[in-house]
Design a protein around this motif. Structure first.
Motif, PDB file in Angstrom:
ATOM      1  N   MET A 170       0.858  -1.186   0.000  1.00 19.51           N
ATOM      2  CA  MET A 170       0.000   0.000   0.000  1.00 19.51           C
ATOM      3  C   MET A 170       0.894   1.235   0.000  1.00 19.51           C
ATOM      4  O   MET A 170       2.053   1.160   0.378  1.00 19.51           O
ATOM      5  CB  MET A 170      -0.905  -0.010   1.227  1.00 19.51           C
ATOM      6  CG  MET A 170      -1.877  -1.180   1.262  1.00 19.51           C
ATOM      7  SD  MET A 170      -2.717  -1.351   2.862  1.00 19.51           S
ATOM      8  CE  MET A 170      -1.457  -2.198   3.825  1.00 19.51           C
ATOM      9  N   ASN A 171       0.334   2.352  -0.398  1.00 20.94           N
ATOM     10  CA  ASN A 171       1.073   3.614  -0.423  1.00 20.94           C
ATOM     11  C   ASN A 171       0.342   4.659   0.395  1.00 20.94           C
ATOM     12  O   ASN A 171      -0.881   4.719   0.387  1.00 20.94           O
ATOM     13  CB  ASN A 171       1.245   4.110  -1.857  1.00 20.94           C
ATOM     14  CG  ASN A 171       2.099   3.181  -2.684  1.00 20.94           C
ATOM     15  OD1 ASN A 171       1.578   2.476  -3.548  1.00 20.94           O
ATOM     16  ND2 ASN A 171       3.383   3.158  -2.446  1.00 20.94           N
ATOM     17  N   ALA A 172       1.123   5.506   1.082  1.00 17.06           N
ATOM     18  CA  ALA A 172       0.554   6.597   1.874  1.00 17.06           C
ATOM     19  C   ALA A 172       0.768   7.905   1.145  1.00 17.06           C
ATOM     20  O   ALA A 172       1.873   8.186   0.666  1.00 17.06           O
ATOM     21  CB  ALA A 172       1.188   6.637   3.256  1.00 17.06           C
ATOM     22  N   VAL A 173      -0.279   8.713   1.054  1.00 13.97           N
ATOM     23  CA  VAL A 173      -0.198  10.024   0.420  1.00 13.97           C
ATOM     24  C   VAL A 173      -0.896  11.036   1.317  1.00 13.97           C
ATOM     25  O   VAL A 173      -1.648  10.682   2.230  1.00 13.97           O
ATOM     26  CB  VAL A 173      -0.854  10.027  -0.978  1.00 13.97           C
ATOM     27  CG1 VAL A 173      -0.121   9.085  -1.913  1.00 13.97           C
ATOM     28  CG2 VAL A 173      -2.328   9.653  -0.881  1.00 13.97           C
ATOM     29  N   ILE A 223      -1.644  27.128   1.838  1.00 12.92           N
ATOM     30  CA  ILE A 223      -1.121  25.844   1.370  1.00 12.92           C
ATOM     31  C   ILE A 223      -1.872  25.422   0.116  1.00 12.92           C
ATOM     32  O   ILE A 223      -3.092  25.243   0.138  1.00 12.92           O
ATOM     33  CB  ILE A 223      -1.254  24.765   2.456  1.00 12.92           C
ATOM     34  CG1 ILE A 223      -0.434  25.150   3.700  1.00 12.92           C
ATOM     35  CG2 ILE A 223      -0.796  23.407   1.927  1.00 12.92           C
ATOM     36  CD1 ILE A 223      -0.575  24.180   4.854  1.00 12.92           C
ATOM     37  N   LEU A 224      -1.145  25.256  -0.984  1.00  8.93           N
ATOM     38  CA  LEU A 224      -1.745  24.845  -2.251  1.00  8.93           C
ATOM     39  C   LEU A 224      -1.624  23.348  -2.475  1.00  8.93           C
ATOM     40  O   LEU A 224      -2.467  22.737  -3.133  1.00  8.93           O
ATOM     41  CB  LEU A 224      -1.085  25.595  -3.408  1.00  8.93           C
ATOM     42  CG  LEU A 224      -1.072  27.121  -3.300  1.00  8.93           C
ATOM     43  CD1 LEU A 224      -0.345  27.717  -4.491  1.00  8.93           C
ATOM     44  CD2 LEU A 224      -2.487  27.674  -3.189  1.00  8.93           C
ATOM     45  N   ASP A 225      -0.557  22.750  -1.945  1.00  2.00           N
ATOM     46  CA  ASP A 225      -0.363  21.313  -2.109  1.00  2.00           C
ATOM     47  C   ASP A 225       0.621  20.830  -1.063  1.00  2.00           C
ATOM     48  O   ASP A 225       1.461  21.601  -0.579  1.00  2.00           O
ATOM     49  CB  ASP A 225       0.161  20.990  -3.515  1.00  2.00           C
ATOM     50  CG  ASP A 225       0.162  19.487  -3.802  1.00  2.00           C
ATOM     51  OD1 ASP A 225      -0.666  18.787  -3.204  1.00  2.00           O
ATOM     52  OD2 ASP A 225       0.992  19.038  -4.604  1.00  2.00           O
ATOM     53  N   MET A 226       0.504  19.568  -0.698  1.00  2.00           N
ATOM     54  CA  MET A 226       1.418  18.982   0.272  1.00  2.00           C
ATOM     55  C   MET A 226       1.592  17.506  -0.084  1.00  2.00           C
ATOM     56  O   MET A 226       0.623  16.822  -0.419  1.00  2.00           O
ATOM     57  CB  MET A 226       0.852  19.124   1.697  1.00  2.00           C
ATOM     58  CG  MET A 226       1.803  18.687   2.800  1.00  2.00           C
ATOM     59  SD  MET A 226       1.023  18.819   4.433  1.00  2.00           S
ATOM     60  CE  MET A 226       0.680  20.572   4.499  1.00  2.00           C
ATOM     61  N   GLU A 227       2.820  17.030  -0.027  1.00  2.00           N
ATOM     62  CA  GLU A 227       3.086  15.631  -0.367  1.00  2.00           C
ATOM     63  C   GLU A 227       4.354  15.155   0.314  1.00  2.00           C
ATOM     64  O   GLU A 227       5.202  15.950   0.716  1.00  2.00           O
ATOM     65  CB  GLU A 227       3.221  15.469  -1.883  1.00  2.00           C
ATOM     66  CG  GLU A 227       4.344  16.268  -2.500  1.00  2.00           C
ATOM     67  CD  GLU A 227       4.387  16.165  -4.013  1.00  2.00           C
ATOM     68  OE1 GLU A 227       3.863  15.179  -4.556  1.00  2.00           O
ATOM     69  OE2 GLU A 227       4.959  17.069  -4.642  1.00  2.00           O
ATOM     70  N   PHE A 228       4.464  13.837   0.467  1.00  2.00           N
ATOM     71  CA  PHE A 228       5.701  13.248   0.964  1.00  2.00           C
ATOM     72  C   PHE A 228       6.715  13.258  -0.174  1.00  2.00           C
ATOM     73  O   PHE A 228       6.392  12.894  -1.308  1.00  2.00           O
ATOM     74  CB  PHE A 228       5.475  11.807   1.439  1.00  2.00           C
ATOM     75  CG  PHE A 228       4.552  11.688   2.629  1.00  2.00           C
ATOM     76  CD1 PHE A 228       4.883  12.301   3.827  1.00  2.00           C
ATOM     77  CD2 PHE A 228       3.377  10.965   2.548  1.00  2.00           C
ATOM     78  CE1 PHE A 228       4.038  12.195   4.931  1.00  2.00           C
ATOM     79  CE2 PHE A 228       2.540  10.849   3.634  1.00  2.00           C
ATOM     80  CZ  PHE A 228       2.861  11.471   4.842  1.00  2.00           C
ATOM     81  N   VAL A 229       7.944  13.675   0.117  1.00  2.00           N
ATOM     82  CA  VAL A 229       9.000  13.670  -0.899  1.00  2.00           C
ATOM     83  C   VAL A 229       9.381  12.233  -1.242  1.00  2.00           C
ATOM     84  O   VAL A 229       9.509  11.860  -2.412  1.00  2.00           O
ATOM     85  CB  VAL A 229      10.232  14.453  -0.412  1.00  2.00           C
ATOM     86  CG1 VAL A 229      11.373  14.346  -1.425  1.00  2.00           C
ATOM     87  CG2 VAL A 229       9.882  15.919  -0.173  1.00  2.00           C
ATOM     88  N   GLU A 230       9.576  11.426  -0.221  1.00  2.00           N
ATOM     89  CA  GLU A 230       9.952  10.024  -0.434  1.00  2.00           C
ATOM     90  C   GLU A 230       8.701   9.159  -0.621  1.00  2.00           C
ATOM     91  O   GLU A 230       7.605   9.529  -0.166  1.00  2.00           O
ATOM     92  CB  GLU A 230      10.756   9.486   0.750  1.00  2.00           C
ATOM     93  CG  GLU A 230      12.151  10.067   0.891  1.00  2.00           C
ATOM     94  CD  GLU A 230      12.160  11.474   1.464  1.00  2.00           C
ATOM     95  OE1 GLU A 230      13.158  12.191   1.271  1.00  2.00           O
ATOM     96  OE2 GLU A 230      11.161  11.860   2.114  1.00  2.00           O
ATOM     97  N   LYS A 231       8.873   8.029  -1.262  1.00  2.00           N
ATOM     98  CA  LYS A 231       7.770   7.080  -1.436  1.00  2.00           C
ATOM     99  C   LYS A 231       7.547   6.342  -0.122  1.00  2.00           C
ATOM    100  O   LYS A 231       8.467   5.740   0.427  1.00  2.00           O
ATOM    101  CB  LYS A 231       8.093   6.094  -2.559  1.00  2.00           C
ATOM    102  CG  LYS A 231       6.931   5.176  -2.921  1.00  2.00           C
ATOM    103  CD  LYS A 231       7.276   4.321  -4.127  1.00  2.00           C
ATOM    104  CE  LYS A 231       6.077   3.468  -4.546  1.00  2.00           C
ATOM    105  NZ  LYS A 231       6.397   2.629  -5.736  1.00  2.00           N
ATOM    106  N   VAL A 232       6.306   6.394   0.397  1.00  2.00           N
ATOM    107  CA  VAL A 232       5.967   5.739   1.660  1.00  2.00           C
ATOM    108  C   VAL A 232       5.140   4.496   1.345  1.00  2.00           C
ATOM    109  O   VAL A 232       4.015   4.595   0.843  1.00  2.00           O
ATOM    110  CB  VAL A 232       5.183   6.689   2.590  1.00  2.00           C
ATOM    111  CG1 VAL A 232       4.861   5.991   3.907  1.00  2.00           C
ATOM    112  CG2 VAL A 232       5.978   7.964   2.837  1.00  2.00           C
ATOM    113  N   GLU A 233       5.704   3.320   1.618  1.00  2.00           N
ATOM    114  CA  GLU A 233       5.026   2.053   1.361  1.00  2.00           C
ATOM    115  C   GLU A 233       4.639   1.388   2.677  1.00  2.00           C
ATOM    116  O   GLU A 233       5.357   1.502   3.675  1.00  2.00           O
ATOM    117  CB  GLU A 233       5.910   1.117   0.537  1.00  2.00           C
ATOM    118  CG  GLU A 233       6.209   1.643  -0.861  1.00  2.00           C
ATOM    119  CD  GLU A 233       7.003   0.665  -1.694  1.00  2.00           C
ATOM    120  OE1 GLU A 233       6.809   0.640  -2.914  1.00  2.00           O
ATOM    121  OE2 GLU A 233       7.826  -0.075  -1.114  1.00  2.00           O
ATOM    122  N   ILE A 234       3.496   0.700   2.673  1.00  2.00           N
ATOM    123  CA  ILE A 234       3.028  -0.014   3.858  1.00  2.00           C
ATOM    124  C   ILE A 234       2.632  -1.416   3.437  1.00  2.00           C
ATOM    125  O   ILE A 234       1.985  -1.595   2.389  1.00  2.00           O
ATOM    126  CB  ILE A 234       1.803   0.699   4.491  1.00  2.00           C
ATOM    127  CG1 ILE A 234       2.158   2.137   4.862  1.00  2.00           C
ATOM    128  CG2 ILE A 234       1.316  -0.048   5.724  1.00  2.00           C
ATOM    129  CD1 ILE A 234       1.286   3.144   4.233  1.00  2.00           C
TER     130      ILE A 234
END
Length: 518
Positions: A170-173, A223-234
């Motif tokens: 799974m991926n976290a965003v 705030i216009l956008d926010m995201e994790f820089v690295e890929k977060v997998e679960i």
């Protein structure tokens, strides 16, 4: 008779050997046995599964095993599989078919799940790992990480891929929490009170501001956008109970800066101290990582350097809309002059400074600005552009007038008198080259200079080459940069064979080393 029986026996043995060889060959061809060809040795989670042919797609077989277990159990496969495949040539090794390899992998997975370990959710970010008891804990952990840049909770963590049953990944965003917009209607009685109270000016100002800052997208703020820089997998996993992570401890761990090696490409004007300052590291660290002999190491444009950059395991990229006022100057109007060198320019009008309100979209990573773009401006005082006339001709360059040579004397006072050039010792007969293209204005013997060549160049400069043994050009001749013009020697006032080189600008001798490139 014995001879005939022996012959029959030998034939039978030969036939048997031949049949065995054919069977063995067929088994080899069918990839059931290895008799010296290359095959794969497969291990999963450090356990040897078996051997299979090089034609077998091990990754696909393992995925098939995962899919079948998921379909048989109706649940997501909850185990991390690390598989390896190495090459081997051990003869007479039984080789597994794809089906046998798949069944062995399924058996190994079942055994792993029967070890009584605790079901958990593992968060994987590059080399970082943390284990939590539920997806809710995972979301709490990631939301705590983003609180440093989103205290009011405009964004929240969302886990994608919970309906997948093949890879189990799974991926976290981060997604925006959009509240429903409400429009407040001012009652007629309230509006009448405002007008009767003499607060018309406040109302007019509020209306003017609303119209000058429209909500049609021309201004973007917050705030216009926010995201994790690295890929977060679960992924779901089975672990020992003591491997469960504490949320607060992991928030500190994953946001703590740690040194990691990055590649930096050297740009024009860079030096080690500037690179170290820009990347929050030290010159000593750069020297050690790149195997340099000292901090004075020369670097060149385009060179790749290894630098240790302090970064956390998980960074947040936030895009902000910012509005502010500033003085500004308009882009100058350039008048190109095709008869001037690019080094010459004349300012005809200084221009004026203006004032404006601007709306920028700014991107930050880990709190550091990485880009900025203006998307809207409201000019309050117009800036009048400067008017500049500038040349378009690229000025000529100058090169060292010989290949090799030993530098023996520099520009300046020497032995009580002015030494107007520089000297390189070299064997008699060394080729002397034109440092720059131009017209030869002298090619003759000239007192203390001996056999001398003087060249006039298009930019008004002049070069002199002295003490030559032989001249290869004559006065009035045009020469190109790098063209042979003489052979070195020791004529005139000279203590040994060398090349004496002078450069004149506006009639005055200057240090040639400041102008030549090697």
């Amino acid at each position: 008779m014995k001879s005939i029986e022996f012959t029959k026996k030998a034939k039978i043995q030969a036939i048997a050997v031949g049949v065995a060889a054919v069977v063995l060959l067929l088994l080899c061809v069918m990839q059931m046995f290895g008799i010296g060809q290359v095959y794969q040795c497969v291990s999963v989670n450090g356990n040897l599964i078996g051997y299979t042919s090089t034609q077998t797609d091990v990754k696909e077989v393992i995925q098939m095993a995962r899919r079948e277990i998921s379909m048989e159990t109706g649940e997501r496969l909850s185990i991390e599989l690390n598989w390896e495949s190495s090459r081997s040539r051990k003869p007479f090794q039984k080789l597994m078919s794809e089906g046998e390899l798949k069944d062995s992998v399924k058996g190994m997975i079942t055994e792993e799940e029967m070890l009584g370990k605790q079901r958990a959710y593992t968060v994987a970010i590059d080399g970082y790992r943390a284990n939590f008891t539920s997806l809710e804990e995972v979301e709490t952990f990631l939301n705590r990480v983003k609180e440093s840049v989103d205290e009011v909770g405009e964004y929240e963590t969302r886990i994608l891929g919970t309906d997948q049953h093949i890879s189990g990944i799974m991926n976290a965003v981060l997604v925006s929490v959009q509240p429903e917009e409400t429009i407040e209607i001012i009652p007629e009685e309230t509006m009448a009170d405002i007008l009767s109270s003499g607060a018309q000016s406040d109302l007019v100002y509020a209306m003017e501001y609303a119209f000058s800052n429209p909500s049609d997208g021309s201004y973007q703020t917050g705030i216009l956008d926010m995201e994790f820089v690295e890929k977060v997998e679960i992924y779901e996993n089975f672990i020992d109970a003591e491997e469960i992570s504490d949320i607060e401890e992991q928030v500190v761990e994953v946001t703590k800066e740690k040194e990691s090696n990055k590649i930096y490409v050297v740009e024009s004007g860079d030096c080690l101290s500037v690179i170290a300052m820009d990347h929050d590291t030290t010159v000593a660290s750069i020297v050690a990582l790149n195997g340099f002999s000292s901090a004075d190491q020369m670097i060149r444009d385009g060179q790749e350097l290894i630098i240790a950059v302090p970064e956390p395991d998980l960074q947040i990229r936030i895009t902000m809309g910012e509005v502010y006022e500033e003085d500004y100057t308009a882009e100058p109007i350039i008048i190109e002059n095709d008869s001037w060198y690019t080094t010459k320019e004349v300012v005809h009008d200084e221009g004026t400074t203006g004032h404006r309100e601007r709306n920028d979209v700014v991107v930050y990573e880990n709190g550091i600005e990485v880009s900025r773009e203006m998307i809207h401006e409201n000019v309050m005082i117009q800036s009048e552009p400067a008017v500049i006339e500038r040349g378009t001709i690229v000025p000529p360059t100058y090169i060292k007038p010989l290949s090799g040579g030993r530098y023996t004397s520099g520009f300046g006072r020497r032995w009580g008198r002015m030494h107007k050039g520089v000297d390189w010792a070299c064997p008699i007969g060394t080729t002397v080259y034109a440092s720059c293209g131009g017209t030869v204005i002298q090619a003759s013997y000239s007192g203390g200079y001996g056999n001398c060549v003087v060249i006039s160049h298009p930019d008004g400069r002049m070069t002199r080459y002295a003490h030559n043994s032989k001249l290869l050009v004559s006065a009035g001749q045009h020469v190109e940069q790098g063209q042979p013009i003489a052979l070195s020697g020791s004529t005139g006032r000279s203590t040994g064979p060398h090349v004496h080189f002078e450069l004149y600008i506006n009639g005055s001798a200057v240090n040639p080393l400041k102008y030549i490139s090697y």
